[in-house]
Structures are given as structure tokens and as C-alpha cells.
Design an enzyme around this catalytic site. Structure first.
Site, PDB file in Angstrom:
ATOM      1  N   HIS A 265       0.844  -1.197   0.000  1.00  0.00           N
ATOM      2  CA  HIS A 265       0.000   0.000   0.000  1.00  0.00           C
ATOM      3  C   HIS A 265       0.876   1.242   0.000  1.00  0.00           C
ATOM      4  O   HIS A 265       1.366   1.653   1.056  1.00  0.00           O
ATOM      5  CB  HIS A 265      -0.866   0.048   1.265  1.00  0.00           C
TER       6      HIS A 265
ATOM      7  N   GLU B 272      11.141   0.794   7.556  1.00  0.00           N
ATOM      8  CA  GLU B 272      12.303   1.412   6.924  1.00  0.00           C
ATOM      9  C   GLU B 272      12.822   2.467   7.909  1.00  0.00           C
ATOM     10  O   GLU B 272      13.319   2.127   8.960  1.00  0.00           O
ATOM     11  CB  GLU B 272      11.884   1.981   5.566  1.00  0.00           C
TER      12      GLU B 272
ATOM     13  N   GLU C 179      17.566   0.979  -1.669  1.00  0.00           N
ATOM     14  CA  GLU C 179      17.061   1.601  -2.898  1.00  0.00           C
ATOM     15  C   GLU C 179      17.916   2.781  -3.364  1.00  0.00           C
ATOM     16  O   GLU C 179      18.050   3.016  -4.562  1.00  0.00           O
ATOM     17  CB  GLU C 179      15.609   2.042  -2.706  1.00  0.00           C
TER      18      GLU C 179
HETATM   19  C1  NOJ Z   1       9.499   4.013  -1.015  1.00  0.00           C
HETATM   20  C2  NOJ Z   1       9.878   2.710  -0.449  1.00  0.00           C
HETATM   21  O1  NOJ Z   1      10.965   2.858   0.441  1.00  0.00           O
HETATM   22  C3  NOJ Z   1      10.233   1.786  -1.581  1.00  0.00           C
HETATM   23  O2  NOJ Z   1      10.721   0.571  -1.076  1.00  0.00           O
HETATM   24  C4  NOJ Z   1       9.036   1.595  -2.451  1.00  0.00           C
HETATM   25  O3  NOJ Z   1       9.378   0.811  -3.559  1.00  0.00           O
HETATM   26  C5  NOJ Z   1       8.492   2.921  -2.938  1.00  0.00           C
HETATM   27  N1  NOJ Z   1       8.336   3.829  -1.870  1.00  0.00           N
HETATM   28  C6  NOJ Z   1       7.153   2.749  -3.614  1.00  0.00           C
HETATM   29  O4  NOJ Z   1       6.160   2.561  -2.665  1.00  0.00           O
HETATM   30 CA    CA Z   2      12.061   5.037   1.309  1.00  0.00          CA
END
Ligand code: NOJ
Ligand code: CA
Length: 708
Positions: free
Chosen positions: A419, A507, A513
């Protein structure tokens, strides 16, 4: 099994009157083994303060306590002490899953009951707890005749440092924790220089403050970490830094929309203000102070969730080889329509999801996260008006949620729901009931949430009271529907997982990422050796390790700043009951290192920090629940180093077969990151091993018990 010892027994402490010249009234509470002592003082004009001694030395100097309100006089002085009561607690409680099975909560307590000497004679209690691994205190606001609620404009809790300590800090951003850590002396902290950071969808750093946990080392080697425990219906606390007096003062995250920091009905208590105190860096990781200052499990049996490894449709979006959105158009009635113009890069297709499910089933991983399955992604980032855009029930036309949850179930795999709220929490709250019922009906027991962007409504921040309450609402809804929450862009962890174990992970740091996005945004090799002693003290981290294709061929400008062996080590070093193998299935094909991810546990009987220095290196050994298998992970910063390990935690007289995954002699995080040597070795309790870690490198060891 929970072993509860005696409930708190309160005894009255005689107020000690210090020398008549100062007329200071004091109370004192010492930790069970005498390591840490908190002293409370009330000066002759009724101003409260406290200081802390660690092994006989002052570690927090005299520090003030107090509050400012809207439409009420401040509470900072003019108090008299009504009573000072001491007590103690000693219980051992069990984590449903965690870094260890049992946690001992052992402390002594001092409850100081203050009342204003003059009318309106408001009452304020301060509860101090002294542990061998640190201290905590909280304010308890008493009922007041004719006053229902209080509006707090600022809290004035001070922490007077006793030196210009080395500090690992991120700025006191009201909107995001995804900053790189700086290492400076306290006198050099300059949070305002971290404004205008690229790649942060929302950031607001109003003053020279740091976010917590913030970790420090004194020149004599004592380690300190400042944080808070049980952040409930209150604003997150940053710590304002006075670089001259070396004093930290609470700076609560505010709401520009509402014009205050916190509003609460009386009576209430604040979160605990905490200082973990340790003689080595590793002991900070051992400390369970934050959890112990939270209330016991209120959910009871949570066996509907089990710790797991997972894969997911995720990395390909960050690498930009697939997209979250399908290519729909929103019509004038606000409905998404498929115009037949889909661009064909959509990642979350039924077919692609089956590929991940097959991969998970084959490799013993239980979860498959699917991002981009639902309508709304066409208007995700960069759109001002995001209310009503995301729909948490309606899949894109090429994604068959029902079929896939059945397909997964048949293979012993579970879909992990996703979500992304785009920081429009009101839209999310409107759909909470239906969205969570949908999950429940499909047997989906965890969701990853996301809050990317500037919050709507305007004037709210991710870390303010309004959002703290939103995140809690989601957690409680999850509990009701048997769903675990893994929040991204979350409020920081403050040990709430003890009370609500469905707060499985989050997180709240600069995750993997960033490494995909650009060279400048990549995490430097020292990042995780700092995170282990800062962010990780707060609670489980969804960092998403496991990139094998370290050089990211589809993104020539980016690269992961670790070796492959370090990616393996992260499964042990970073604690989370959910651990992603985040790379693409094809990148794990024919990779012998995958065996470690297949084997490694996610739920532990015990964890031992074998070595570590903040920002330099750390090695952790963890023993898996159920199997008794041991896994060890060690990581280093940009410097190569040799580590000497002994295995005295293994059983007497037993010989263990182990597999060692280590950097090849010529490995280097920049030029040769995937060079890995995998060796079968035998270990006993008496083995001594010296392992060479490359620059940005690491190692992992699996010790699988024979015959089990
Ligand atoms: C930020 C999240 O940290 C990442 O893992 C996710 O893919 C994107 N938002 C999209 O929701
Ligand atoms: Ca993030």
C-alpha cells in the site's frame, strides 16, 4: 513462557536534604548492579533538574526539565516535592519473534511527585528508571480541576553532555530519516547544512537538531545513545544541539496546520526519554532498554504471522527496467480507465508475479512482495493533489490478485500486500477497513506501506503527533485483521513491537534503494557500520539486502558500495523478522552465494555481538530458533581489515560443519565486488579463525547442525 516476578513495590524514600546552603532537595535511583545512577534535584525556587552518573563519573550533567503551553503558564519551576517513591521491577518476558527469545527487564525506579506551590497547583510527576544498560524517564501529567486537555508548544528536556563527544548523527528532519550519517564532534553538528538534499521526496529541517537514535562516544570510550521509548499519541522528539554549551534539548515535531506540538487530554504521560549507556559499542546493540520501557504484548497469540524471507517485484522498478504504473488515465469522474494505451513496462503482471512465486517456492522463501498491483501509480510522485488517487482494492487489468494468492498458497508461499499511500493518509484511512478485510480474506498476513512525498493535509509532518496517531491506527487495524505492518517512510521505531508485535519491521533509514538511483545517492561503505549502532537500536530494519549483481549493468552510473560477501553478511548483521532477497530472480541463477540466503535464519534464540566499532566494523552471531543453527555476519567500512574470531559460544565437545563465504583476496567494493570465496570448514568451540575483509567487504558463516 513469561516469568513475572513481584509487581512494583513502592517504598517511601526519605527526602535527603543536602547542605543547608543550597537547600536542594534530591532523590536518587541506582541501577540493579550499581552501574548507572540518576539524581533528581529540586532547587530552592522549585526548579527540577536531574543528572546521571555512570560508574562513578558524571555522564549527563545537571539538566533541566519542563514544558511550555498554549494558554497556560509554563511548567518549569515553582514546584514543591509532594513525595518521592522508589520501586523496582524484575521480570523476564518472551519475544514472539526477535533477536533473542527472552528479555530481562530489571530496573530500579524513582517516582517524583511535584506540585506547583502556588495556584493552580498543577501536578507533574516524573518517573525515572535506572537500568544497568541506561536510563529512562517520562513525565506524567496529573488531572487538573476544570482543565480537560493541554496544548504543548514545546518540551524542554535537556541532556547536558560532559564533553565534546564524537557523534554519529542525521539531521532532525521532521519528514524523513533517509539521510546519510555524519561523524563529527557535538560542537561541529550542523544539521542545517543537510537541507536541500537530492532524492528526498519530502524534507524539513527547521533548526540545528538531530534525529534519534543519536549515538556518541566520549573520549574515555563510554558509548551513549539518545532515543525515546513508547512514542504514543505524542510528537516525535528531535534533539536540538547547542554547539557551545554542548547541550541537547528536546525539539518536538510540530504541526503548522494546528499551530502546536502536542494536544492531549489529561491525565497522560509522555514517551520515555532514554539514554543507553555502554562501555563498548557492541553493548549498545545488546541493550533491550527501549523494548523494556514499552508495555507488554497486548495482542496475545500472534502465531498467524511467522518471520520469513521474501522476494518481490521491486528492484526492477528502482532499476527503472519496469514501472509501478500500468498507463491508465483518470477520467472526469475520478475513475481510472484503461484506454488501451498501456506502455507495456508494467512490473506487477500476473505472469511476472508467478515467476517470483516459483522462485520463492524453489528457494524456501515464504513471501512475495508485489508493488504496483493497484490503480493510482500514474499520479504518484510529483502531483500536488493526491487525495483519492490510490485505490487499495482495485488491481490493474493485468494483475489477477485472487488467482495469484491461490497460486502462491498452493506453493506454500504468501503474497505480501503493498500500500503506497503517497503521503495522503486520509485517503488511506477511508479505505483501511475494506483493504484489510481484502487481505484477510486472501490469507495475506503482512503489508508494506509507504508514505512518499509531502504530507496532505499541508502543514503536517511525517513525525508529528497527527501522523504518530495515523501509523498507530494502521497498526491496530492490522492487528484486528491479523496483518503485520512493514512501514516505509514511517515514524521511527520506539519499541512498540513489544506491545503490538505486528509492528514487524520498518524502513526509517536510507535503504538499499538509494544505491540504485545514482552514484551521488549511493550509500558509502561506512553507512551500515554506523546504522548498526544508531538506527538499529530502535528496532527491526527492512533494509532489503541481497543484491548479487552489484555493478547494476542496467544503470551504468550506479553501483552498490559493498562486496557480494557483505550483502550476505547483512542477513545476520541487520535484524528484521522479514528479510528480502531483493535482487531479480535471474541474478541469483547459478550463484553459489544464494545457498547462504536459503539457509540463513530470520528468527533467533540469541544474538551475540562478537566485535564492533561505530562506523568501522561489526560482527554478530545469531542462533536460530528451532534448529539451533548459528549464522555469523561481519561487515567493514571502506577499509579492509582482518578479523580474529573465536567460537566459544558453540557447544562443548562438538564439531560443526560450516560454510564460510568471504571476500576473495583481490575483492574490492569498487573494482571487484563480486569476488567471493566459499569454503567448507570445521569448527569447534576452540577454533580460532582470522578472516580478511576487503575494502567495503564482509563475510558470512553458516553453521548448520548435522542431522537436523
Ligand atoms: C518508497 C519505499 O521505500 C520503496 O521501497 C518503495 O518501492 C516505494 N516507496 C514505492 O512505494
Ligand atoms: Ca524510502
Amino acid at each position: 513462557m513469561i516469568k513475572m516476578k513481584l509487581p512494583l513495590i513502592f517504598t517511601f524514600l526519605l527526602l535527603i536534604f543536602a547542605s543547608c546552603s543550597s537547600e536542594v532537595r534530591t532523590g536518587q535511583v541506582i541501577s540493579p548492579s550499581g552501574t548507572n545512577e540518576i539524581y533528581f534535584e529540586l532547587s530552592n525556587d522549585g526548579t527540577p533538574s536531574y543528572y546521571v552518573m555512570h560508574e562513578g563519573d558524571t555522564i549527563i550533567g545537571r539538566s533541566a526539565l519542563g514544558f511550555e503551553f498554549k494558554e497556560a503558564a509554563p511548567l518549569q519551576s515553582g514546584f514543591r516535592m509532594v513525595a518521592a517513591k522508589t520501586g523496582s521491577g524484575d521480570e523476564t518476558w518472551e519475544m514472539p519473534w526477535g533477536e533473542q527469545r527472552e528479555v530481562r527487564n530489571h530496573y530500579n525506579e524513582l517516582l517524583v511527585e511535584l506540585e506547583e506551590s502556588e495556584s493552580p497547583k498543577r501536578g507533574l510527576h516524573i518517573r525515572f528508571r535506572s537500568y544497568d544498560d541506561g536510563i529512562g524517564f517520562r513525565y506524567e501529567f496529573q488531572p487538573q480541576e476544570g482543565v480537560d486537555s493541554l496544548v504543548i508548544m514545546e518540551e524542554h528536556t535537556e541532556f547536558q553532555l560532559t564533553g565534546d563527544h564524537t557523534t554519529w548523527w542525521i539531521p532532525g528532519d521532521w519528514d524523513i530519516y533517509e539521510h546519510l550519517y555524519s561523524t563529527t564532534r557535538v560542537s561541529e553538528i550542523d544539521a542545517l547544512s543537510k537541507r536541500d538534499h537530492p532524492n528526498l521526496a519530502s524534507t524539513y529541517i527547521p533548526e540545528n537538531a538531530v534525529n534519534t537514535p543519536v549515538t556518541m562516544r566520549t573520549d574515555s570510550g563510554v558509548h551513549l545513545s539518545f532515543h525515546e521509548a513508547n512514542l504514543t499519541d505524542y510528537a516525535g522528539m528531535t534533539l536540538k544541539v547547542d554547539t557551545e554549551s554542548l547541550r541537547l534539548t528536546s525539539g518536538l515535531v510540530g504541526s503548522d496546520r494546528l499551530g502546536y506540538k502536542v494536544k492531549r487530554e489529561l491525565p497522560f504521560h509522555t514517551p520515555w526519554r532514554t539514554v543507553q549507556i555502554a562501555s563498548t559499542a557492541g553493548e549498545l546493540i545488546d541493550s533491550k532498554l527501549i523494548l523494556n520501557l514499552n508495555e507488554p504484548n497486548k495482542l496475545g497469540d500472534v502465531s498467524w504471522f511467522t518471520p520469513m524471507k521474501y522476494v518481490g517485484i521491486w528492484w526492477e522498478m528502482h532499476l527503472n527496467t519496469a514501472s509501478w504504473d500500468y498507463g491508465m488515465t483518470m477520467n472526469e469522474d475520478g475513475k481510472w480507465v484503461d484506454t488501451g494505451q498501456a506502455h507495456g513496462r508494467h512490473g506487477a503482471t500476473t505472469e511476472n508475479t508467478k515467476r517470483y512465486i516459483d522462485f520463492a517456492a524453489k528457494n524456501g522463501m515464504k513471501g512475495v512482495l508485489v508493488e504496483g498491483w493497484n490503480t493510482g501509480w500514474e499520479r504518484w510522485i510529483g502531483f500536488e493533489e493526491r487525495e483519492g488517487v490510490f485505490d487499495f482494492i482495485t488491481p490493474y487489468p493485468d494483475y489477477d490478485l485472487k488467482e495469484l494468492s491461490g497460486y502462491a498458497r498452493d506453493k506454500g508461499v504468501e503474497i505480501i500486500m503493498h500500500h503506497e499511500t503517497s503521503a495522503a493518509p486520509r485517503t488511506y484511512e477511508q479505505q483501511l477497513d475494506t483493504a484489510y478485510q481484502l487481505m484477510n480474506s486472501m490469507g495475506i498476513h503482512s503489508v508494506k506501506t509507504g508514505y512518499v512525498g509531502k504530507l496532505i493535509p499541508k502543514g503536517e509532518y511525517h513525525h508529528g503527533q497527527w501522523m504518530v496517531n495515523h501509523y498507530r491506527k494502521v497498526l491496530l487495524k492490522g492487528a484486528e485483521q491479523k496483518v503485520g505492518i512493514n512501514a516505509h517512510e514511517p515514524i521511527k521505531a520506539t519499541g512498540i513491537r513489544r506491545t503490538y508485535p505486528n509492528a514487524i519491521s520498518r524502513e526509517g533509514l536510507r535503504g538499499q534503494e538509494f544505491n540504485a538511483w545514482s552514484v551521488e545517492s549511493g550509500n558509502p561503505p561506512e553507512h551500515l557500520p554506523i546504522v548498526a549502532f544508531t538506527r538499529m537500536l530502535a528496532g527491526p530494519i527492512d533494509f532489503t539486502p541481497g543484491v548479487f549483481d552489484i555493478t547494476l549493468p542496467s544503470k551504468p552510473e550506479s553501483q552498490i558500495n559493498t562486496t557480494l560477501a557483505q550483502q550476505l553478511a547483512l542477513y545476520v548483521v541487520i535484524y528484521s523478522p522479514i528479510q528480502m532477497a531483493c535482487d531479480l530472480p535471474e541474478n541469483y541463477e547459478n550463484q553459489p552465494g544464494l545457498q547462504f540466503i536459503r539457509d540463513v535464519g530470520v528468527d533467533w534464540d540469541q544474538s551475540l555481538v562478537l566485535n564492533g566499532e561505530v562506523g568501522d566494523f561489526v560482527t554478530i552471531a545469531r542462533q536460530e530458533r528451532g534448529s539451533g543453527n548459528w549464522f555469523i555476519g561481519g561487515i567493514t567500512d571502506e577499509n579492509a581489515r582482518e578479523m580474529s574470531l573465536n567460537f566459544d559460544f558453540l557447544d562443548d565437545g562438538k564439531t560443526y560443519n560450516a560454510i564460510l563465504y568471504k571476500d576473495s583476496p583481490d575483492a574490492h567494493f569498487k573494482d571487484n565486488p563480486t569476488a567471493i570465496d566459499i569454503e567448507k570448514i570445521e569448527l569447534t568451540k576452540n577454533t580460532e579463525l582470522t578472516i580478511a575483509l576487503a575494502d567495503g567487504g564482509g563475510f558470512a558463516i553458516s553453521i548448520i547442525q548435522a542431522g537436523e
